[in-house]
Design an enzyme around this catalytic site. Structure first.
Site, PDB file in Angstrom:
ATOM      1  CB  ALA A   1     -46.398 -22.386  -8.857  1.00 61.20           C
ATOM      2  CG  ASP A   2     -40.297 -20.318 -10.219  1.00 61.28           C
ATOM      3  OD1 ASP A   2     -39.672 -21.138 -11.106  1.00 61.28           O
ATOM      4  OD2 ASP A   2     -40.387 -18.997 -10.265  1.00 61.28           O
ATOM      5  CD  GLN A   3     -42.058 -26.522 -13.914  1.00 62.05           C
ATOM      6  OE1 GLN A   3     -42.062 -25.596 -14.900  1.00 62.05           O
ATOM      7  NE2 GLN A   3     -42.452 -27.649 -14.006  1.00 62.05           N
TER       8      GLN A   3
ATOM      9  CE  LYS B   1     -42.072 -16.449 -10.058  1.00 61.52           C
ATOM     10  NZ  LYS B   1     -42.309 -17.396 -10.987  1.00 61.52           N
TER      11      LYS B   1
END
Length: 212
Positions: free
Chosen positions: A88-90, A74
């Protein structure tokens, strides 16, 4: 006196440069940064999250590695050499199974029933890039234990939240009614919402982006 004079000027806690770009249109992440006194420009960073997760899972990647890969891809979509770019990511993992954002309310109901009474981990990754290079990476791992709620409660909860839960990897919004789903929560609240804010601010402070 004009109306504009009645609006307080926000006090920012960052240096005049570089600019901060959030490689996401996540309203929650943007608000977390703005509430911390930062001026952030949000830009969409479109990647095929499902395909990336599936490829990482097939390659035997850990949830940490997959979350970092998503965050980095991203951030890498933003071409702005003069800015600090945050991605950011999860990944939500429970007993070896990975979960994604549900496609619809029925999917959210099924997912929450599978998580009911169990502990899951939110592998929350953040990546910072500058000048086309990744300069920092971090993963937080909050642990959340859902209580054994009734299906009647679940249906009431889903009706109350509506489409909003479809934007969450866990199909819940902990900052609102979703708190009723849990018995125990361990970890930084901001990391649960999608951004390990304390560690990120510490890094930005060390590099002069945020005031020390």
């Amino acid at each position: 006196m004009s109306d504009s004079s009645l609006v307080p000027t926000p006090v920012l806690l960052q240096a005049e440069s570089p600019r901060i770009v959030l490689a996401s249109q996540s309203r929650t992440r943007r608000i977390l940064l703005e509430q911390a006194g930062l001026c952030v420009e949000s830009r969409p960073a479109r990647v095929d999250e499902h395909a990336i997760r599936e490829s990482a899972l097939a390659d035997g990647a850990s949830p940490d590695e997959a979350a970092l890969l998503l965050a980095e891809m991203k951030a890498g979509r933003i071409d702005d050499p003069d800015a600090v770019v945050i991605g950011a990511d999860q990944i939500l993992a429970c007993d070896g199974e990975w979960f994604e954002k549900p496609a619809d309310r029925d999917g959210a109901r099924t997912q929450l029933l599978r998580l009911r009474g169990r502990t899951h981990v939110l592998h929350t990754a953040v990546v910072v890039r500058r000048g086309g290079q990744t300069i920092w990476r971090h993963v937080a791992r909050p642990e959340l234990t859902m209580r054994p709620f009734s299906e009647a409660f679940l249906d009431r909860y889903l009706a109350a939240e509506g489409e909003a839960i479809l934007s969450s990897v866990g199909a819940y919004l902990l900052e609102g009614r979703g708190v009723h789903l849990f018995d125990r929560v361990e970890g930084e609240h901001a990391a649960i919402l999608g951004l390990p804010l304390l560690k990120l601010l510490g890094f930005l402070r060390q590099h002069g982006v945020v005031m020390s």
